[in-house]
Design a protein around this motif. Structure first.
Motif, PDB file in Angstrom:
ATOM      1  N   ARG A 291      58.020  38.266  97.234  1.00  0.00           N
ATOM      2  CA  ARG A 291      57.719  39.674  96.967  1.00  0.00           C
ATOM      3  C   ARG A 291      58.960  40.517  96.705  1.00  0.00           C
ATOM      4  O   ARG A 291      58.901  41.505  95.975  1.00  0.00           O
ATOM      5  N   ARG A 433      54.449  40.879  87.513  1.00  0.00           N
ATOM      6  CA  ARG A 433      55.883  40.924  87.819  1.00  0.00           C
ATOM      7  C   ARG A 433      56.575  41.635  86.669  1.00  0.00           C
ATOM      8  O   ARG A 433      56.220  41.447  85.497  1.00  0.00           O
ATOM      9  N   TYR A 447      62.243  41.722  90.301  1.00  0.00           N
ATOM     10  CA  TYR A 447      61.139  42.155  91.168  1.00  0.00           C
ATOM     11  C   TYR A 447      61.055  43.673  91.058  1.00  0.00           C
ATOM     12  O   TYR A 447      60.962  44.386  92.049  1.00  0.00           O
TER      13      TYR A 447
END
Length: 464
Positions: A291, A433, A447
């Motif tokens: 993440r 993403r 990210y």
């Protein structure tokens, strides 16, 4: 002793030695697995077989890449030291050293798979596995045309289904006792997960605006209070401290419930052992990798948690992960990849050297991707005349699904495609993403924030 006698003894010893070697060789277990067959409704040239035991139990990502011919046929041999669970598309597999298995797979449904040969019985059984994320046995309601209206009906409806499935496991032939024990435990875990999924009783009424969100939450809380004794009773039937259960997707949810000290004490349950507590810490760190990537915030969290983990196998796994993610830290050269446009032309990432590159990684089946799509397209429109930046929409759909999508939808901006397997260096575990890459093809952030937050634009504006 004369020479003839010495010669005779030498010959006897040589034969004896050869026989010993032969017997020793025969006693060695076969550690090869052969799988072959076909797969339907699949449009790539490579089949991906995830090693669930490695991925979940050992926290080490391991995927077998199996070549397909033009008829979607495959034949693949590999070494296997122990029985393990695998997954191809939606189909679960249980493979043991020495298996030779013919498969007919269909990405549309694992229930339609057909297995023949050594290892077939275990795999034919696995076709009937429920989907944990779908509330486990709730799918049986549809299949059996059953109706469920209240929390009080849940045990009476689902317990007979559990008993039926338990009997089915015990009646299996040509499978190991280990497999039976594992699948028995899985069924109890699926049943507990079913009772913990009482929200499915009320979601429909909420979405149809028959009840408010507060009313739905109150009903769920009431159902949890009613069903908890049955759930606890189920957990007591198995040794949930058995680390082999980590191979099961459904157990990944259960261990977080069982890691609650208040829940354990209140219900007189055995606490999780230290190995499972270490597993939870390691699993949380690995999730954070996917993440956040290699950021200062993540490293602070990592350094705080890694010292609490004692199990060397988890430390080793996380160290390997950290090394992979180091390649994606801000300032590192962006791993080079090649896209395909709608004309079928190959477009390397390096084509855009000298421009800031923003990438939206999406797919038609990804709900959150489609939510972000209008926000990203607004940025595409806003910066379309700016020669210092290029905004790319990159799909990881199958090529056919992607091209078909644009027979119905208008292209907005630069639309490209890439196979997910070609993105391995970017550690793609979920989408959407967003990537931001600078003019020198160095990573700013892979990210990057969602465009709906406004922070994506803020990020790339700083380097224009």
């Amino acid at each position: 002793m004369n020479k003839s006698m010495i010669g005779l003894l030498t010959a006897i010893l040589a034969v004896s030695s050869l026989m010993s070697c032969k017997n020793s060789s025969q006693e060695q277990p076969v550690k090869k697995v052969v799988i072959y067959g076909t797969i339907s409704n699949y449009e790539q040239d490579t089949l991906f077989m995830d090693d669930y035991t490695s991925n979940y139990k050992y926290l080490e990502a391991n995927t077998h890449k199996i070549p397909l011919n033009k008829n979607n046929e495959f034949s693949y041999t590999f070494t296997l030291e122990e029985p393990r669970y695998f997954k191809i598309s939606r189909t679960y597999l249980y493979l043991s050293p020495g298996d030779s298995l013919e498969m007919k797979l269909d990405t549309g449904s694992r229930a339609d798979a057909i297995f023949k040969g050594q290892g077939a019985d275990a795999n034919n059984y696995l076709r009937s596995l429920p989907y944990p994320k779908g509330g486990s046995f709730f799918g049986e309601l549809r299949d059996r045309d059953l109706k469920l209206k209240s929390k009080e009906e849940m045990v009476g409806t689902f317990k007979p289904i559990l008993d039926e499935k338990l009997t089915q496991v015990q009646e299996l032939t040509n499978v190991s006792n280990t497999f039976k024990e594992l699948e028995t435990a899985r069924l109890y875990l699926e049943y507990a997960n079913t009772l913990e999924s009482s929200g499915y009783l009320y979601y429909s009424d909420y979405y149809q605006k028959k009840i408010t969100e507060d009313e739905m939450n109150a009903k769920i809380a009431d159902a949890e209070t009613y069903l908890t004794p049955y759930i606890v009773e189920t957990y007591k039937k198995i040794d949930y401290n058995n680390v082999d259960y980590l191979q099961f997707e459904v157990f990944q949810g259960s261990i977080f419930t069982l890691n609650n000290d208040e829940y354990i004490t209140k219900n007189n349950l055995t606490p999780l052992n230290n190995e499972l507590k270490d597993y939870i810490r390691a699993s949380n760190l690995k999730y954070a990798f996917t993440r956040q990537g290699y950021t200062k915030e993540f490293l602070d969290y990592y350094n705080e948690e890694i010292v609490k983990i004692k199990e060397k196998k988890y430390i080793g796994s996380l160290t390997k992960e950290l090394d992979k993610y180091k390649l994606l830290k801000p300032g590192s050269p962006a791993p080079q990849i090649t896209f395909t446009n709608l004309k079928g032309e190959e477009i390397p990432l390096s084509t855009f050297h000298g421009k800031v590159v923003v990438i939206d990684l999406w797919a038609t089946w990804c709900g959150p991707c489609m939510v972000e799509k209008p926000y990203y397209e607004a940025l595409v429109e806003k910066y379309k005349d700016n020669d210092n930046i290029v905004l790319l929409a990159v799909s990881i759909d199958t090529h056919k699904v992607w091209t078909n999508y644009f027979t119905k939808e208008k292209e907005k901006g630069i639309q490209l495609h890439i196979n997910r397997s070609d993105l391995a260096a970017y550690q793609i575990y979920s989408i959407p993403r967003f990537f931001v890459i600078d003019k020198d093809q160095n990573i700013v952030d892979v990210y990057a924030p969602l465009p709906s937050t406004g922070k994506l634009e803020e990020m790339f504006k700083e380097i224009l």
